[in-house]
Design an enzyme around this catalytic site. Structure first.
Site, PDB file in Angstrom:
ATOM      1  N   THR A 111       0.823  -1.215   0.000  1.00  0.00           N
ATOM      2  CA  THR A 111       0.000   0.000   0.000  1.00  0.00           C
ATOM      3  C   THR A 111       0.856   1.264   0.000  1.00  0.00           C
ATOM      4  OG1 THR A 111      -1.490   1.279   1.417  1.00  0.00           O
ATOM      5  CG2 THR A 111      -0.091  -0.289   2.522  1.00  0.00           C
ATOM      6  N   TYR A 169      -1.829  -0.061  10.092  1.00  0.00           N
ATOM      7  CA  TYR A 169      -2.055  -0.710   8.796  1.00  0.00           C
ATOM      8  C   TYR A 169      -0.790  -0.631   7.938  1.00  0.00           C
ATOM      9  CZ  TYR A 169      -3.630  -1.205   3.984  1.00  0.00           C
ATOM     10  OH  TYR A 169      -3.748  -1.584   2.671  1.00  0.00           O
TER      11      TYR A 169
HETATM   12  N1  UFG Z   1     -13.055  11.484   1.847  1.00  0.00           N
HETATM   13  C1  UFG Z   1     -14.036  12.445   2.004  1.00  0.00           C
HETATM   14  N2  UFG Z   1     -15.310  12.018   2.268  1.00  0.00           N
HETATM   15  C2  UFG Z   1     -15.628  10.709   2.380  1.00  0.00           C
HETATM   16  C3  UFG Z   1     -14.622   9.733   2.230  1.00  0.00           C
HETATM   17  C4  UFG Z   1     -13.329  10.157   1.961  1.00  0.00           C
HETATM   18  O1  UFG Z   1     -13.789  13.643   1.926  1.00  0.00           O
HETATM   19  O2  UFG Z   1     -16.806  10.396   2.638  1.00  0.00           O
HETATM   20  C5  UFG Z   1     -11.689  11.941   1.542  1.00  0.00           C
HETATM   21  C6  UFG Z   1     -10.678  11.483   2.559  1.00  0.00           C
HETATM   22  O3  UFG Z   1     -10.655  12.337   3.668  1.00  0.00           O
HETATM   23  C7  UFG Z   1      -9.411  11.514   1.711  1.00  0.00           C
HETATM   24  C8  UFG Z   1      -9.893  11.147   0.310  1.00  0.00           C
HETATM   25  O4  UFG Z   1     -11.304  11.360   0.323  1.00  0.00           O
HETATM   26  O5  UFG Z   1      -8.909  12.805   1.677  1.00  0.00           O
HETATM   27  C9  UFG Z   1      -9.653   9.698  -0.030  1.00  0.00           C
HETATM   28  O6  UFG Z   1     -10.100   8.893   1.060  1.00  0.00           O
HETATM   29  P1  UFG Z   1     -10.339   7.338   0.944  1.00  0.00           P
HETATM   30  O7  UFG Z   1     -10.887   6.889   2.252  1.00  0.00           O
HETATM   31  O8  UFG Z   1     -11.101   7.021  -0.284  1.00  0.00           O
HETATM   32  O9  UFG Z   1      -8.893   6.747   0.715  1.00  0.00           O
HETATM   33  P2  UFG Z   1      -7.535   6.987   1.548  1.00  0.00           P
HETATM   34  O10 UFG Z   1      -6.726   7.927   0.718  1.00  0.00           O
HETATM   35  O11 UFG Z   1      -7.779   7.359   2.952  1.00  0.00           O
HETATM   36  O12 UFG Z   1      -6.967   5.513   1.614  1.00  0.00           O
HETATM   37  C10 UFG Z   1      -6.135   5.021   0.632  1.00  0.00           C
HETATM   38  C11 UFG Z   1      -6.213   3.509   0.617  1.00  0.00           C
HETATM   39  C12 UFG Z   1      -5.599   2.929   1.839  1.00  0.00           C
HETATM   40  C13 UFG Z   1      -4.208   3.481   1.991  1.00  0.00           C
HETATM   41  C14 UFG Z   1      -4.256   4.989   2.066  1.00  0.00           C
HETATM   42  C15 UFG Z   1      -2.889   5.585   2.182  1.00  0.00           C
HETATM   43  O13 UFG Z   1      -7.548   3.091   0.466  1.00  0.00           O
HETATM   44  O14 UFG Z   1      -5.561   1.521   1.734  1.00  0.00           O
HETATM   45  O15 UFG Z   1      -4.849   5.465   0.885  1.00  0.00           O
HETATM   46  O16 UFG Z   1      -3.007   6.848   2.770  1.00  0.00           O
HETATM   47  F1  UFG Z   1      -3.659   3.013   3.131  1.00  0.00           F
END
Ligand code: UFG
Length: 332
Positions: free
Chosen positions: A117, A141
């Site tokens: 990841t 994680y």
């Molecule tokens: N977000 C929103 N609203 C929501 C959901 C997400 O604004 O309802 C934002 C989050 O705050 C973030 C962006 O959208 O800024 C992306 O969020 P996600 O939850 O879709 O994905 P992440 O970037 O948090 O997670 C991904 C992978 C993980 C990995 C991580 C590394 O899914 O497995 O990146 O930082 F670990």
């Protein structure tokens, strides 16, 4: 000869099983069904329900199906959950991976693909992020995955054992033929949540923070279509077969979209208003994560087919609609 796919009825695993079969491979799946779905095992891909940390089970799968290669997806993947339950993550992602690798080494399985990841980089200051960027995970994680990367490196140095580490950026979308996608109702990922708003499972959604140091103040991510990611595993398998040695590559397209840009894409594709409200920042979100994708392109000869945000979003929504229909209008 079969390829063992652990976690092969989960989101990315099931899409990779399809890509393997489409390219003429014979996958066999081991999944404990904790977050996977039995129905995702396509005809022709046997599913064995069980634990990857159970050497007797894995050995018998190796023997029965003549397994010489392993693609290892099984694990836990929710960053905030890992903060609350770190020991579960170290068990599922690190301890059980160690057992699986040990079983591979003992059985003479010499090719191993590991689903890692972008979380291993933590909160990098440079963008785009190449594979030489300092590894500094900030969640259990990310640490649990990085420890497995290190085990693989050490095992490869000590034994005849080649591996490919694939560091995923933001995986999204669903199989364009509608055969597999993200099916867990308790979604946390942005595009999945937006798709749930579109099909009416949610009334609206939040934008977690609009005061980040990014062009529009919302977080920027590198969204990769799950089918392109699945194809990267097929390419990694071919690479391990074709030449000795191990590799680590980022899986992303090398371009980022902000939360607002993603929401705008969903609104453009559907003509709907997602009723997105700005909410406080979510703990642990780095402002910007964009892959340098030069290595995956040159090392694996991988060329993406679906580097198009509207297409990613469309497949996610189509999938969400078919899921809802299959579940008779209920989310689970
Ligand atoms: N977000 C929103 N609203 C929501 C959901 C997400 O604004 O309802 C934002 C989050 O705050 C973030 C962006 O959208 O800024 C992306 O969020 P996600 O939850 O879709 O994905 P992440 O970037 O948090 O997670 C991904 C992978 C993980 C990995 C991580 C590394 O899914 O497995 O990146 O930082 F670990």
């Amino acid at each position: 000869m079969s390829v063992l796919v652990t976690g092969g009825v989960g989101y990315i695993g099931s899409n990779t099983v399809l890509a393997l079969m489409d390219s003429g491979e014979t996958p066999v799946i081991v999944d404990d069904l904790s977050t996977g779905f039995k129905d995702f095992a396509p005809a022709g891909a046997p599913l064995i329900q069980g634990d990857i940390g159970d050497p007797d089970l894995i050995r018998s799968v190796f023997e029965t199906y003549d397994v010489k290669e392993v693609i290892h997806f099984a694990g836990s993947i929710v960053v905030p959950e890992s903060v609350e339950k770190p020991l579960d993550y170290y068990l599922n992602n690190t301890v059980k991976s160690r057992k699986l690798i040990e079983t591979c080494v003992a059985a003479g399985v010499k090719k191993f693909i590991f689903s890692s990841t972008a979380a291993v980089y933590g909160n990098p200051t440079r963008t785009p992020i190449d594979e030489a960027t300092r590894l500094h995970p900030i969640s259990p994680y990310g640490r649990s995955k990085l420890m497995t990367e290190w085990m693989l490196e050490d095992v490869a140095a000590a034994h005849d054992f080649d591996h490919a580490v694939l560091r995923y950026f933001n995986v999204a979308g669903a199989d364009p033929k509608g055969r597999a996608g993200q099916a867990l109702p308790a979604a946390t990922h942005l595009i999945k949540i937006a798709a749930q708003v579109v099909v009416g499972l949610r009334d609206g959604m939040s934008i977690f923070g609009d005061d980040y140091p990014t062009p529009d103040g919302t977080c920027v991510r590198d969204y990769i279509h799950v089918t392109d990611l699945a194809e990267a595993h097929v390419a990694a398998l071919r690479r391990l077969r074709a030449q000795p040695g191990s590799i680590t590559v980022n899986c992303g397209y090398g371009r980022g979209f902000s939360v607002r840009e993603v929401i705008a894409a969903v609104e453009r594709v559907t003509g709907m208003d997602l009723r997105a409200q700005v909410a406080p920042r979510r703990a642990g979100d780095p402002p910007q994560l964009v892959a340098d994708s030069a290595a995956i392109r040159s090392e694996l000869g991988w060329t993406p087919s679906y580097d198009n945000l509207d297409f990613i979003v469309r497949t996610a929504i189509d999938w969400e609609r078919s899921l809802l229909a299959a579940r008779g209008g209920s989310p689970s």
